[in-house]
Design a protein around this motif. Structure first.
Motif, PDB file in Angstrom:
ATOM      1  N   TRP A  57       0.806  -1.219   0.000  1.00 44.36           N
ATOM      2  CA  TRP A  57       0.000   0.000   0.000  1.00 44.36           C
ATOM      3  C   TRP A  57       0.844   1.277   0.000  1.00 44.36           C
ATOM      4  O   TRP A  57       0.300   2.369  -0.176  1.00 44.36           O
ATOM      5  CB  TRP A  57      -0.933   0.001   1.215  1.00 44.36           C
ATOM      6  CG  TRP A  57      -2.016  -1.019   1.082  1.00 44.36           C
ATOM      7  CD1 TRP A  57      -2.002  -2.292   1.587  1.00 44.36           C
ATOM      8  CD2 TRP A  57      -3.244  -0.873   0.383  1.00 44.36           C
ATOM      9  NE1 TRP A  57      -3.162  -2.937   1.238  1.00 44.36           N
ATOM     10  CE2 TRP A  57      -3.947  -2.087   0.505  1.00 44.36           C
ATOM     11  CE3 TRP A  57      -3.824   0.164  -0.335  1.00 44.36           C
ATOM     12  CZ2 TRP A  57      -5.194  -2.290  -0.064  1.00 44.36           C
ATOM     13  CZ3 TRP A  57      -5.072  -0.027  -0.901  1.00 44.36           C
ATOM     14  CH2 TRP A  57      -5.740  -1.240  -0.769  1.00 44.36           C
ATOM     15  N   SER A  58       2.144   1.171   0.166  1.00 45.03           N
ATOM     16  CA  SER A  58       2.960   2.377   0.335  1.00 45.03           C
ATOM     17  C   SER A  58       2.955   3.280  -0.893  1.00 45.03           C
ATOM     18  O   SER A  58       2.997   4.487  -0.756  1.00 45.03           O
ATOM     19  CB  SER A  58       4.379   2.028   0.738  1.00 45.03           C
ATOM     20  OG  SER A  58       5.051   1.385  -0.313  1.00 45.03           O
ATOM     21  N   GLY A  59       2.901   2.753  -2.050  1.00 43.36           N
ATOM     22  CA  GLY A  59       2.865   3.580  -3.250  1.00 43.36           C
ATOM     23  C   GLY A  59       1.515   4.237  -3.476  1.00 43.36           C
ATOM     24  O   GLY A  59       1.373   5.075  -4.359  1.00 43.36           O
ATOM     25  N   TYR A  60       0.532   3.879  -2.679  1.00 41.63           N
ATOM     26  CA  TYR A  60      -0.824   4.392  -2.852  1.00 41.63           C
ATOM     27  C   TYR A  60      -1.226   5.368  -1.752  1.00 41.63           C
ATOM     28  O   TYR A  60      -2.165   6.133  -1.924  1.00 41.63           O
ATOM     29  CB  TYR A  60      -1.831   3.229  -2.872  1.00 41.63           C
ATOM     30  CG  TYR A  60      -1.569   2.286  -4.008  1.00 41.63           C
ATOM     31  CD1 TYR A  60      -2.136   2.509  -5.249  1.00 41.63           C
ATOM     32  CD2 TYR A  60      -0.720   1.197  -3.849  1.00 41.63           C
ATOM     33  CE1 TYR A  60      -1.873   1.652  -6.309  1.00 41.63           C
ATOM     34  CE2 TYR A  60      -0.454   0.334  -4.907  1.00 41.63           C
ATOM     35  CZ  TYR A  60      -1.028   0.573  -6.133  1.00 41.63           C
ATOM     36  OH  TYR A  60      -0.765  -0.263  -7.186  1.00 41.63           O
ATOM     37  N   SER A  61      -0.525   5.328  -0.628  1.00 45.98           N
ATOM     38  CA  SER A  61      -0.928   6.190   0.488  1.00 45.98           C
ATOM     39  C   SER A  61      -0.505   7.630   0.221  1.00 45.98           C
ATOM     40  O   SER A  61       0.496   7.902  -0.432  1.00 45.98           O
ATOM     41  CB  SER A  61      -0.369   5.677   1.811  1.00 45.98           C
ATOM     42  OG  SER A  61       1.022   5.674   1.804  1.00 45.98           O
ATOM     43  N   SER A  62      -1.296   8.540   0.745  1.00 45.03           N
ATOM     44  CA  SER A  62      -1.079   9.969   0.544  1.00 45.03           C
ATOM     45  C   SER A  62       0.052  10.472   1.430  1.00 45.03           C
ATOM     46  O   SER A  62       0.324   9.916   2.481  1.00 45.03           O
ATOM     47  CB  SER A  62      -2.361  10.725   0.885  1.00 45.03           C
ATOM     48  OG  SER A  62      -3.421  10.283   0.069  1.00 45.03           O
ATOM     49  N   ALA A  63       0.650  11.559   1.003  1.00 48.93           N
ATOM     50  CA  ALA A  63       1.700  12.192   1.803  1.00 48.93           C
ATOM     51  C   ALA A  63       1.073  12.795   3.054  1.00 48.93           C
ATOM     52  O   ALA A  63      -0.044  13.298   2.992  1.00 48.93           O
ATOM     53  CB  ALA A  63       2.393  13.265   0.976  1.00 48.93           C
ATOM     54  N   PRO A  64       1.748  12.717   4.159  1.00 48.93           N
ATOM     55  CA  PRO A  64       2.991  11.988   4.376  1.00 48.93           C
ATOM     56  C   PRO A  64       2.737  10.475   4.372  1.00 48.93           C
ATOM     57  O   PRO A  64       1.728  10.004   4.894  1.00 48.93           O
ATOM     58  CB  PRO A  64       3.448  12.468   5.757  1.00 48.93           C
ATOM     59  CG  PRO A  64       2.200  12.906   6.447  1.00 48.93           C
ATOM     60  CD  PRO A  64       1.274  13.388   5.379  1.00 48.93           C
ATOM     61  N   ASP A  65       3.627   9.730   3.761  1.00 49.45           N
ATOM     62  CA  ASP A  65       3.469   8.278   3.557  1.00 49.45           C
ATOM     63  C   ASP A  65       3.825   7.508   4.830  1.00 49.45           C
ATOM     64  O   ASP A  65       4.737   6.694   4.848  1.00 49.45           O
ATOM     65  CB  ASP A  65       4.347   7.833   2.384  1.00 49.45           C
ATOM     66  CG  ASP A  65       4.046   6.420   1.917  1.00 49.45           C
ATOM     67  OD1 ASP A  65       3.003   5.865   2.302  1.00 49.45           O
ATOM     68  OD2 ASP A  65       4.879   5.858   1.173  1.00 49.45           O
ATOM     69  N   VAL A  66       3.091   7.831   5.909  1.00 47.62           N
ATOM     70  CA  VAL A  66       3.309   7.195   7.201  1.00 47.62           C
ATOM     71  C   VAL A  66       1.970   6.687   7.729  1.00 47.62           C
ATOM     72  O   VAL A  66       0.907   7.103   7.269  1.00 47.62           O
ATOM     73  CB  VAL A  66       3.939   8.164   8.235  1.00 47.62           C
ATOM     74  CG1 VAL A  66       5.323   8.604   7.790  1.00 47.62           C
ATOM     75  CG2 VAL A  66       3.031   9.354   8.509  1.00 47.62           C
ATOM     76  N   VAL A  67       2.053   5.799   8.703  1.00 46.81           N
ATOM     77  CA  VAL A  67       0.862   5.323   9.395  1.00 46.81           C
ATOM     78  C   VAL A  67       0.440   6.417  10.369  1.00 46.81           C
ATOM     79  O   VAL A  67       1.280   7.046  11.010  1.00 46.81           O
ATOM     80  CB  VAL A  67       1.168   4.010  10.148  1.00 46.81           C
ATOM     81  CG1 VAL A  67      -0.019   3.567  10.989  1.00 46.81           C
ATOM     82  CG2 VAL A  67       1.580   2.915   9.160  1.00 46.81           C
TER      83      VAL A  67
END
Length: 190
Positions: A57-67
């Motif tokens: 999912w990391s390439g799909y999550s919005s910035a900031p790319d953190v949990v």
């Protein structure tokens, strides 16, 4: 009179709410009914990269790319909030595990294939844990003034500057509520 809350609205913690789980937080309500309430804190990014825990999912999550820390309940689990350019149910191509909350924003099953969502996916945020209240608990907190209810804007849950969201949401409220945004974090400094 207790303010009415509903799924899709924001709960903004009052400046005097000092519970460390909710101090200066903005919570997007996902469910609110007679059996209780559930939401996610949308302004608490962690330092944990999505790639470290949910690599697909990391390439799909919005910035900031953190949990993000969604709240103190179920912190060993993850929820994903997704925004689509078009409401998937209206397209007849409802993604697996999609549960709408408001407009094109809803929960998405993290077991689904992220690639199948690429075309219409506008934003995605991963949350560790959630915020939960038992039956009547949130209504009680609302009547005590612990929270301000606000309508959510499409970008709130995916803000590029989550550290500013608490003040930004308060400043756009009508009347004296907007003045709460000027309260210092330490009232003794006032």
């Amino acid at each position: 009179m207790v303010p009415n809350a509903s799924a899709g609205q924001l709960l903004i913690s009052a400046p005097d709410l000092t519970d460390p789980n909710f101090e200066r937080t903005v919570v997007l309500l996902l469910d609110h009914d007679g059996s209780g309430s559930l939401g996610v804190v949308v302004n608490r990014p962690t330092e944990l990269a999505v790639a470290d825990v949910l690599a697909p999912w990391s390439g799909y999550s919005s910035a900031p790319d953190v949990v993000f820390s969604g709240g103190p309940v179920g912190v060993d689990g993850a929820l994903a909030l997704a925004a689509f350019d078009s409401v998937p149910a209206a397209l007849g191509a409802r993604p697996r595990g999609w549960r709408p909350v408001i407009g094109g924003i809803g929960l998405i099953d993290l077991d689904s294939d992220p690639e199948s969502l690429r075309e219409d996916l506008r934003a995605l945020r991963i949350f560790a844990g959630y915020s939960g209240w038992g039956a009547g608990q949130l209504d009680s907190e609302l009547s005590q003034g612990a929270w301000v209810i606000a309508e959510s804007m499409p970008g709130d849950a995916f803000s590029l500057r989550p550290e500013r969201l608490w003040g930004d949401v308060l400043r756009r409220q009508p009347g004296d509520v907007r003045l709460l945004a000027t309260c210092p974090a330490d009232p003794s400094l006032n």
